[in-house]
Design a protein around this motif. Structure first.
Motif, PDB file in Angstrom:
ATOM      1  N   ALA A 187       0.869  -1.180   0.000  1.00 39.20           N
ATOM      2  CA  ALA A 187       0.000   0.000   0.000  1.00 39.20           C
ATOM      3  C   ALA A 187       0.904   1.227   0.000  1.00 39.20           C
ATOM      4  CB  ALA A 187      -0.913  -0.001   1.221  1.00 39.20           C
ATOM      5  N   ASP A 188       0.955   1.923  -1.130  1.00 37.93           N
ATOM      6  CA  ASP A 188       1.792   3.113  -1.306  1.00 37.93           C
ATOM      7  C   ASP A 188       0.849   4.309  -1.286  1.00 37.93           C
ATOM      8  OD1 ASP A 188       3.573   5.084  -2.065  1.00 37.93           O
ATOM      9  OD2 ASP A 188       4.552   3.871  -3.602  1.00 37.93           O
ATOM     10  N   LEU A 189       0.782   4.997  -0.149  1.00 36.62           N
ATOM     11  CA  LEU A 189      -0.275   5.973   0.108  1.00 36.62           C
ATOM     12  C   LEU A 189       0.298   7.368   0.312  1.00 36.62           C
ATOM     13  CD1 LEU A 189      -2.183   3.798   2.747  1.00 36.62           C
ATOM     14  CD2 LEU A 189      -2.530   3.843   0.273  1.00 36.62           C
ATOM     15  N   ASP A 190      -0.521   8.382  -0.040  1.00 35.84           N
ATOM     16  CA  ASP A 190      -0.136   9.767   0.191  1.00 35.84           C
ATOM     17  C   ASP A 190      -1.229  10.468   0.982  1.00 35.84           C
ATOM     18  OD1 ASP A 190      -2.194  10.363  -1.595  1.00 35.84           O
ATOM     19  OD2 ASP A 190      -0.840  10.657  -3.292  1.00 35.84           O
ATOM     20  N   SER A 191      -1.107  11.787   1.100  1.00 25.97           N
ATOM     21  CA  SER A 191      -2.028  12.547   1.948  1.00 25.97           C
ATOM     22  C   SER A 191      -3.440  12.634   1.372  1.00 25.97           C
ATOM     23  CB  SER A 191      -1.475  13.962   2.168  1.00 25.97           C
ATOM     24  OG  SER A 191      -1.307  14.622   0.922  1.00 25.97           O
ATOM     25  N   GLU A 192      -3.634  12.216   0.117  1.00 28.58           N
ATOM     26  CA  GLU A 192      -4.962  12.273  -0.497  1.00 28.58           C
ATOM     27  C   GLU A 192      -5.820  11.061  -0.147  1.00 28.58           C
ATOM     28  OE1 GLU A 192      -5.935  14.955  -2.237  1.00 28.58           O
ATOM     29  OE2 GLU A 192      -3.975  15.795  -1.715  1.00 28.58           O
ATOM     30  N   ILE A 193      -5.222  10.021   0.413  1.00 23.25           N
ATOM     31  CA  ILE A 193      -5.920   8.754   0.653  1.00 23.25           C
ATOM     32  C   ILE A 193      -6.527   8.744   2.050  1.00 23.25           C
ATOM     33  CG2 ILE A 193      -5.664   6.250   0.841  1.00 23.25           C
ATOM     34  CD1 ILE A 193      -5.409   7.303  -1.993  1.00 23.25           C
ATOM     35  N   GLU A 194      -7.805   8.374   2.117  1.00 23.96           N
ATOM     36  CA  GLU A 194      -8.486   8.114   3.387  1.00 23.96           C
ATOM     37  C   GLU A 194      -9.016   6.689   3.331  1.00 23.96           C
ATOM     38  OE1 GLU A 194     -11.284  10.808   6.049  1.00 23.96           O
ATOM     39  OE2 GLU A 194     -12.444   9.854   4.451  1.00 23.96           O
ATOM     40  N   HIS A 195      -8.712   5.900   4.363  1.00 24.30           N
ATOM     41  CA  HIS A 195      -9.140   4.501   4.320  1.00 24.30           C
ATOM     42  C   HIS A 195      -9.280   3.948   5.732  1.00 24.30           C
ATOM     43  CE1 HIS A 195      -4.879   2.552   4.558  1.00 24.30           C
ATOM     44  NE2 HIS A 195      -4.860   3.753   5.097  1.00 24.30           N
ATOM     45  N   GLN A 196      -9.865   2.747   5.802  1.00 24.30           N
ATOM     46  CA  GLN A 196     -10.069   2.050   7.072  1.00 24.30           C
ATOM     47  C   GLN A 196      -9.841   0.557   6.841  1.00 24.30           C
ATOM     48  OE1 GLN A 196     -13.999   2.313   8.821  1.00 24.30           O
ATOM     49  NE2 GLN A 196     -13.189   1.946  10.882  1.00 24.30           N
ATOM     50  N   PRO A 197      -8.610   0.086   7.005  1.00 28.26           N
ATOM     51  CA  PRO A 197      -8.339  -1.336   6.796  1.00 28.26           C
ATOM     52  C   PRO A 197      -9.100  -2.217   7.781  1.00 28.26           C
ATOM     53  CG  PRO A 197      -6.307  -0.050   6.811  1.00 28.26           C
ATOM     54  CD  PRO A 197      -7.399   0.855   7.302  1.00 28.26           C
ATOM     55  N   ILE A 198      -9.720  -3.287   7.251  1.00 26.05           N
ATOM     56  CA  ILE A 198     -10.433  -4.267   8.060  1.00 26.05           C
ATOM     57  C   ILE A 198      -9.786  -5.626   7.794  1.00 26.05           C
ATOM     58  CG2 ILE A 198     -12.655  -5.357   8.557  1.00 26.05           C
ATOM     59  CD1 ILE A 198     -14.004  -2.825   7.462  1.00 26.05           C
ATOM     60  N   VAL A 199      -9.294  -6.283   8.837  1.00 25.04           N
ATOM     61  CA  VAL A 199      -8.548  -7.526   8.685  1.00 25.04           C
ATOM     62  C   VAL A 199      -9.487  -8.666   8.308  1.00 25.04           C
ATOM     63  CG1 VAL A 199      -7.067  -9.204   9.870  1.00 25.04           C
ATOM     64  CG2 VAL A 199      -6.767  -6.754  10.269  1.00 25.04           C
ATOM     65  N   SER A 200      -9.039  -9.467   7.351  1.00 29.10           N
ATOM     66  CA  SER A 200      -9.825 -10.606   6.877  1.00 29.10           C
ATOM     67  C   SER A 200      -9.906 -11.688   7.959  1.00 29.10           C
ATOM     68  CB  SER A 200      -9.191 -11.196   5.622  1.00 29.10           C
ATOM     69  OG  SER A 200      -9.055 -10.217   4.615  1.00 29.10           O
ATOM     70  N   PRO A 201     -10.940 -12.545   7.905  1.00 31.02           N
ATOM     71  CA  PRO A 201     -11.042 -13.653   8.870  1.00 31.02           C
ATOM     72  C   PRO A 201      -9.899 -14.638   8.705  1.00 31.02           C
ATOM     73  CG  PRO A 201     -13.128 -13.291   7.711  1.00 31.02           C
ATOM     74  CD  PRO A 201     -12.101 -12.484   6.999  1.00 31.02           C
ATOM     75  N   GLY A 202      -9.635 -15.392   9.762  1.00 35.80           N
ATOM     76  CA  GLY A 202      -8.661 -16.474   9.682  1.00 35.80           C
ATOM     77  C   GLY A 202      -7.440 -16.259  10.533  1.00 35.80           C
ATOM     78  N   VAL A 203      -6.527 -15.421  10.081  1.00 40.85           N
ATOM     79  CA  VAL A 203      -5.259 -15.211  10.796  1.00 40.85           C
ATOM     80  C   VAL A 203      -5.034 -13.719  10.981  1.00 40.85           C
ATOM     81  CG1 VAL A 203      -4.230 -17.335   9.883  1.00 40.85           C
ATOM     82  CG2 VAL A 203      -3.907 -15.191   8.650  1.00 40.85           C
ATOM     83  N   PRO A 204      -4.222 -13.348  11.975  1.00 40.34           N
ATOM     84  CA  PRO A 204      -3.904 -11.923  12.131  1.00 40.34           C
ATOM     85  C   PRO A 204      -3.209 -11.378  10.884  1.00 40.34           C
ATOM     86  CG  PRO A 204      -3.224 -13.171  14.071  1.00 40.34           C
ATOM     87  CD  PRO A 204      -3.588 -14.173  13.014  1.00 40.34           C
ATOM     88  N   CYS A 205      -3.369 -10.086  10.667  1.00 40.13           N
ATOM     89  CA  CYS A 205      -2.658  -9.398   9.602  1.00 40.13           C
ATOM     90  C   CYS A 205      -1.409  -8.770  10.202  1.00 40.13           C
ATOM     91  CB  CYS A 205      -3.532  -8.317   8.964  1.00 40.13           C
ATOM     92  SG  CYS A 205      -2.712  -7.413   7.620  1.00 40.13           S
ATOM     93  N   ILE A 206      -0.257  -9.172   9.694  1.00 43.85           N
ATOM     94  CA  ILE A 206       1.015  -8.591  10.126  1.00 43.85           C
ATOM     95  C   ILE A 206       1.594  -7.809   8.956  1.00 43.85           C
ATOM     96  CG2 ILE A 206       3.341  -9.042  10.980  1.00 43.85           C
ATOM     97  CD1 ILE A 206       2.331 -11.556  12.282  1.00 43.85           C
ATOM     98  N   CYS A 207       1.916  -6.558   9.209  1.00 43.51           N
ATOM     99  CA  CYS A 207       2.471  -5.714   8.154  1.00 43.51           C
ATOM    100  C   CYS A 207       3.562  -4.833   8.737  1.00 43.51           C
ATOM    101  CB  CYS A 207       1.380  -4.858   7.503  1.00 43.51           C
ATOM    102  SG  CYS A 207       0.465  -3.800   8.635  1.00 43.51           S
ATOM    103  N   VAL A 208       4.408  -4.322   7.850  1.00 40.52           N
ATOM    104  CA  VAL A 208       5.418  -3.351   8.240  1.00 40.52           C
ATOM    105  C   VAL A 208       5.076  -2.050   7.534  1.00 40.52           C
ATOM    106  CG1 VAL A 208       7.005  -4.098   6.402  1.00 40.52           C
ATOM    107  CG2 VAL A 208       7.890  -2.849   8.389  1.00 40.52           C
ATOM    108  N   ALA A 209       5.124  -0.954   8.279  1.00 35.43           N
ATOM    109  CA  ALA A 209       4.724   0.343   7.747  1.00 35.43           C
ATOM    110  C   ALA A 209       5.781   1.395   8.058  1.00 35.43           C
ATOM    111  CB  ALA A 209       3.375   0.771   8.330  1.00 35.43           C
ATOM    112  N   ALA A 210       6.044   2.242   7.074  1.00 35.48           N
ATOM    113  CA  ALA A 210       6.916   3.406   7.248  1.00 35.48           C
ATOM    114  C   ALA A 210       6.103   4.660   6.973  1.00 35.48           C
ATOM    115  CB  ALA A 210       8.118   3.335   6.308  1.00 35.48           C
ATOM    116  N   LEU A 211       6.205   5.655   7.847  1.00 36.14           N
ATOM    117  CA  LEU A 211       5.462   6.898   7.706  1.00 36.14           C
ATOM    118  C   LEU A 211       6.404   8.075   7.896  1.00 36.14           C
ATOM    119  CD1 LEU A 211       3.727   4.845   9.881  1.00 36.14           C
ATOM    120  CD2 LEU A 211       1.925   6.403   9.170  1.00 36.14           C
ATOM    121  N   ASP A 212       6.253   9.104   7.045  1.00 33.41           N
ATOM    122  CA  ASP A 212       7.057  10.306   7.229  1.00 33.41           C
ATOM    123  C   ASP A 212       6.249  11.444   7.847  1.00 33.41           C
ATOM    124  OD1 ASP A 212       5.493  11.174   5.135  1.00 33.41           O
ATOM    125  OD2 ASP A 212       7.121  11.314   3.683  1.00 33.41           O
TER     126      ASP A 212
END
Length: 221
Positions: free
Chosen positions: A177-202
């Motif tokens: 997910a390559d996002l900028d200041s124009e994006i508004e969203h609300q991630p909802i994790v899928s059923p089954g297993v936890p969602c593990i992600c790495v995120a960098a923010l400036d």
């Protein structure tokens, strides 16, 4: 399954030029390890950048330097070979090793990670010393969601395990997910297993709800 969401072209150009911050570069490199499409695009960006650099006419060069420059130009003008296609990314890592680009920040082992509770169903690990940017591992339980938010800067998020859905689509292992200041969203994790992600923010996130804004200083995102 191969990644369906990729690095933006501008991010790839910045990466090719060495202009990404260490945190952003770590997440981008993690994606590139498993994405033949983005590796091909990066090779093309480096190829074009090399041509532009070498085509700048210096004031005066020695015959040896001129010959070397001509040889490099000839090599750069040859077609860029397609990168090898990697094996599809599994839903879970085949070994206990974290992606190589993340190991300097979080250690080598998944089992050795020490998650910090930040909210019901949400755990986080913050990397130290990332030159002003924020670099975090997030683990979110199935069915849980992040609060609706936008961004005060850029965000790169690489999915390592599990999946989530938001207004931009379905994001599974290997997706970026390559996002900028124009994006508004609300991630909802899928059923089954936890969602593990790495995120960098400036820059910090911008939450709409009062509760998320109240908790933001404690979470640090």
């Amino acid at each position: 399954m191969m990644p369906r969401h990729h690095l933006d072209a501008a991010t790839l150009v910045s990466h090719a030029a060495g202009a990404l911050s260490p945190a952003m570069a770590a997440v981008a490199t993690t994606h590139l390890e498993g994405c033949a499409h983005c590796r091909s695009q990066l090779a093309e960006a480096e190829h074009v950048g090399g041509l532009l650099l070498l085509q700048q006419q210096p004031a005066a060069v020695s015959p040896r330097a001129a010959a070397l420059r001509s040889d490099i130009l000839a090599r750069l003008q040859q077609p860029v070979p397609a990168p090898a296609e990697p094996a599809p990314l599994p839903a879970h890592p085949p070994t206990d090793a974290l992606p190589r680009a993340l190991q300097p920040y979080f250690g080598r082992s998944w089992k050795a990670l020490r998650w910090r509770w930040v909210a019901p169903g949400v755990h986080m690990i913050r990397a130290p010393e990332t030159a002003g940017d924020t670099l975090v591992l997030l683990k979110i339980a199935p069915g849980k969601s992040m609060p609706l938010h936008s961004h005060q800067g850029s965000e790169l998020t690489q999915i390592l395990q599990g999946a989530y859905d938001d207004a931009l689509g379905h994001f599974g292992p290997g997706d970026m997910a390559d996002l900028d200041s124009e994006i508004e969203h609300q991630p909802i994790v899928s059923p089954g297993v936890p969602c593990i992600c790495v995120a960098a923010l400036d820059g910090p996130l911008k939450f709409n709800g009062w509760l998320a804004r109240w908790m933001q200083p404690m979470v640090g995102l």
